[in-house]
Design a protein around this motif. Structure first.
Motif, PDB file in Angstrom:
ATOM      1  N   GLU A   3      24.647  29.962 -64.892  1.00  0.00           N
ATOM      2  CA  GLU A   3      24.512  29.218 -63.628  1.00  0.00           C
ATOM      3  C   GLU A   3      25.076  27.823 -63.857  1.00  0.00           C
ATOM      4  OE1 GLU A   3      23.421  30.410 -60.843  1.00  0.00           O
ATOM      5  OE2 GLU A   3      22.367  32.248 -61.454  1.00  0.00           O
ATOM      6  N   ILE A   4      25.874  27.362 -62.914  1.00  0.00           N
ATOM      7  CA  ILE A   4      26.439  26.016 -63.021  1.00  0.00           C
ATOM      8  C   ILE A   4      26.097  25.245 -61.747  1.00  0.00           C
ATOM      9  CG2 ILE A   4      28.579  24.676 -63.260  1.00  0.00           C
ATOM     10  CD1 ILE A   4      29.701  27.164 -64.762  1.00  0.00           C
ATOM     11  N   TYR A   5      25.520  24.063 -61.917  1.00  0.00           N
ATOM     12  CA  TYR A   5      25.130  23.241 -60.769  1.00  0.00           C
ATOM     13  C   TYR A   5      25.797  21.879 -60.868  1.00  0.00           C
ATOM     14  CZ  TYR A   5      21.336  26.666 -60.671  1.00  0.00           C
ATOM     15  OH  TYR A   5      20.617  27.825 -60.664  1.00  0.00           O
ATOM     16  N   ASN A   6      26.348  21.418 -59.768  1.00  0.00           N
ATOM     17  CA  ASN A   6      26.896  20.062 -59.705  1.00  0.00           C
ATOM     18  C   ASN A   6      25.853  19.188 -59.017  1.00  0.00           C
ATOM     19  OD1 ASN A   6      29.353  21.078 -60.706  1.00  0.00           O
ATOM     20  ND2 ASN A   6      29.922  21.715 -58.650  1.00  0.00           N
ATOM     21  N   PHE A   7      25.507  18.081 -59.639  1.00  0.00           N
ATOM     22  CA  PHE A   7      24.462  17.207 -59.085  1.00  0.00           C
ATOM     23  C   PHE A   7      25.030  15.793 -58.973  1.00  0.00           C
ATOM     24  CE2 PHE A   7      20.031  15.244 -59.579  1.00  0.00           C
ATOM     25  CZ  PHE A   7      19.644  15.578 -58.284  1.00  0.00           C
ATOM     26  N   ALA A   8      25.592  15.500 -57.800  1.00  0.00           N
ATOM     27  CA  ALA A   8      26.340  14.254 -57.602  1.00  0.00           C
ATOM     28  C   ALA A   8      25.465  13.013 -57.791  1.00  0.00           C
ATOM     29  CB  ALA A   8      26.975  14.253 -56.226  1.00  0.00           C
ATOM     30  N   GLN A   9      24.186  13.101 -57.382  1.00  0.00           N
ATOM     31  CA  GLN A   9      23.314  11.917 -57.482  1.00  0.00           C
ATOM     32  C   GLN A   9      23.205  11.388 -58.919  1.00  0.00           C
ATOM     33  OE1 GLN A   9      21.144  14.546 -55.367  1.00  0.00           O
ATOM     34  NE2 GLN A   9      19.954  13.095 -54.151  1.00  0.00           N
ATOM     35  N   ALA A  10      23.367  12.286 -59.885  1.00  0.00           N
ATOM     36  CA  ALA A  10      23.264  11.880 -61.294  1.00  0.00           C
ATOM     37  C   ALA A  10      24.622  11.940 -61.999  1.00  0.00           C
ATOM     38  CB  ALA A  10      22.260  12.773 -62.022  1.00  0.00           C
ATOM     39  N   TRP A  11      25.712  12.200 -61.250  1.00  0.00           N
ATOM     40  CA  TRP A  11      27.061  12.384 -61.824  1.00  0.00           C
ATOM     41  C   TRP A  11      26.970  13.408 -62.953  1.00  0.00           C
ATOM     42  CZ3 TRP A  11      27.583   6.460 -63.048  1.00  0.00           C
ATOM     43  CH2 TRP A  11      27.471   5.722 -61.844  1.00  0.00           C
TER      44      TRP A  11
END
Lengths: 107, 449
Positions: free
Chosen positions: A63-71
């Motif tokens: 599973e790969i998640y992009n979490f922009a709030q934490a870059w």
């Protein structure tokens, strides 16, 4: 000109840990939003790469998640052996991120 | 009530915290002290054995500070997963320490105890009724596995804590609990938003891990108000920044945006993190309710372990390490063939692939020294010890192609070289159990100390 940059040069944190006893989770925090976006848009970190790197039989187990709030990009994979089971070599899962150091991101 | 302030001394009692920084926190007049005391992180041994993760002296030191502070300010102290796996045995062990402190310090209080052990027959029935869900372990639970487990606990949510708080106890010591439950219970009881209370709990439960610089050994204060909450590290040199708090959302979670918890999912996709002085203000977190489930954890005994630790410095032997490992493993298995089903041999080669095994990606490194750990797990300690003794002796003198060092292959680290490491457990239950009531599995009892 776009050139491949070692991930370690644009990441502030690269780490791994158990996400409870049956999963490893790995986090890559980038040093700025621009590098985070370049990494995400490049598509370099994908299920196929992670499955190959971690010898997963089925790439959909990654599973790969992009979490922009934490870059940050998070990668979660099943453990081959549950934490502390016979043959486990990393009870806390704290050293499973090392292969990620070989990733290059086009910048 | 306009706000509720919760003070958390550290990420887990027994790991220590600064008394001075904790005092800073007490000066803010918190409405409660809430702290986690356990984890599955150190592996299955503690749950299987029903033993605390931390040592008594450390637990007592931390608890004493908390009990005295709670007494002085007359506020409740909530401790969850006491202490380690949160089994009945570790809960009783913790309560004995609490009573010991109360006696020594002449403290008097109303103690609430909440247990989280799961009855095997109850769980087997739930398996038969299809109420047990498989998730991260990928293996459905069977009645046989329930029987194999030595200890089974379930993670309680906020509800048992809220139920206990209704009777106004001064101290709550609970068995296995969902980490943020102790921090979220009082705010939810007082009408604050459930999603924000749970999210605040998730940040507080690790101490000042969400601060910059990060430290799980330092106290943190959470203040919940209508529509948002604030988190503030008690170390004046640290601060919680939107980035440090957002970063923490990823810690030990498989998914940074959606986190499963008893009764639903915490959704961080709309969460806003803002800077306010040394604090970070958090809003927008949502709670999506679902069928109420609790996480059930169990561990089963798989045998006994004996190990030996050695170094290899001879370059020829280093080049033949795979030959030696295959050779000694086959030979040992053949020698003990009559008990072949009762043991396993593992040889770990540090310096080559000891950590990553087949995942290791560096194959061409120049190696001048290796660490070799031999391991035997067998049905009894005596058998493990016997086989490991044979294995270590054989490894010491095993002939390999090109061998010039005929007096011994290994630099043994210890005498005795074979170390009995005791019982070995594995997590064999890690499933979600559907429950009708969030409190029914977690009986509460009260006692005047």
């Amino acid at each position: 000109m776009v050139k491949p940059v070692n991930i370690v040069d644009i990441a502030t944190i690269i780490r791994s840990k158990n996400a409870k006893p049956f999963l490893f989770t790995m986090d890559i925090f980038f040093d700025n939003l621009g590098h985070y976006e370049k990494a995400v848009n490049s598509g370099v970190i994908n299920k196929k790469l992670i499955a190959k790197m971690y010898h997963l039989e089925d790439e959909n187990k990654a599973e790969i998640y992009n979490f922009a709030q934490a870059w940050a990009i998070k990668i979660t994979i099943p453990r081959a052996v549950a934490s502390g089971g016979i043959g486990d070599t990393d009870i806390y899962g704290a050293q499973q991120h090392a292969p990620l150091y070989s990733i290059k991101i086009p910048i | 009530m306009d706000e509720i302030r919760i003070l958390t001394p550290n990420g887990s009692i027994g790991s220590g915290f600064s008394e001075e920084l904790f005092e800073e926190g007490m000066k803010r007049n918190p409405h409660a002290i809430a702290v986690d005391a356990g984890s599955t992180d150190p592996g299955p041994y503690f749950l299987g054995k029903g033993r605390s993760i931390s040592n008594k002296m450390m637990i007592k030191r931390d608890l004493e500070i908390l009990l005295l502070a709670r007494d002085k300010n007359n506020i409740p102290l909530l401790v969850g997963s006491a202490c380690g796996p949160g089994t009945k045995s570790t809960l009783e062990w913790t309560i004995n320490i609490v009573k010991e402190i109360a006696k020594e310090e002449n403290l008097h209080f109303k103690l609430a105890t909440i247990t989280g052990d799961i009855d095997k027959e109850f769980l087997k029935n739930a398996v038969k009724q299809g109420k047990v869900r498989t998730f991260e372990s990928d293996k459905a639970l069977t009645v046989e596995e329930v029987d194999r487990a030595t200890n089974i606990v379930a993670q309680m949510g906020v509800e048992p804590f809220m139920e206990a708080l209704k009777s106004k106890p001064d101290v709550i010591i609970a068995g296995r609990a969902y980490d943020p439950a102790m921090m979220a219970a009082l705010p939810i009881m007082n009408g604050f938003d459930e999603a924000l209370a749970e999210h605040m709990g998730k940040i507080l439960e690790c101490g000042s891990m969400a601060a910059e610089p990060s430290s799980g050994f330092e106290p943190i204060l959470g203040t919940i108000r209508k529509g948002y909450f604030l988190v503030e590290p008690m170390n004046p040199k640290s601060k919680c920044t939107p980035k440090s708090v957002a970063d923490h959302s990823l810690y030990e979670e498989c998914n940074p945006i959606k986190a499963g918890l008893p009764g639903g999912t915490l959704d961080l996709s709309q969460t806003v993190f803002e800077q306010t002085g040394r604090m970070t203000k958090v809003s927008g977190t949502k709670f999506v309710k679902d069928t109420y489930t609790v996480k059930v954890e169990g561990a089963a005994k798989v045998g006994y372990r004996t190990v030996f630790i050695a170094g290899v410095r001879d370059p020829i032997m280093i080049s033949q390490i795979d030959y030696l490992i295959d050779g000694v493993t086959e030979n040992t298995k053949a020698f003990f063939h009559d008990v072949a089903e009762d043991f396993q041999i593992l040889l770990h080669v540090y310096g080559k692939n000891g950590v990553l095994g087949k995942v290791e990606y560096i194959k061409d490194a120049k190696i001048f020294e290796l660490g070799l750990i031999g391991e035997v797990v067998a049905k009894t300690q005596e058998l493990a010890s016997t086989i490991c003794g044979y294995l270590s002796h054989l490894s010491m003198h095993f002939d390999y192609p090109g061998c010039k060092a005929t007096a011994g292959n290994l630099a043994m680290l210890y005498s005795p070289e074979n170390i009995d490491a005791g019982e070995v457990f594995e997590f064999n239950i890690y499933h979600l159990l559907e429950v009708d009531s969030p409190t029914a599995l977690f009986p509460i009892s009260f006692e005047e100390i």
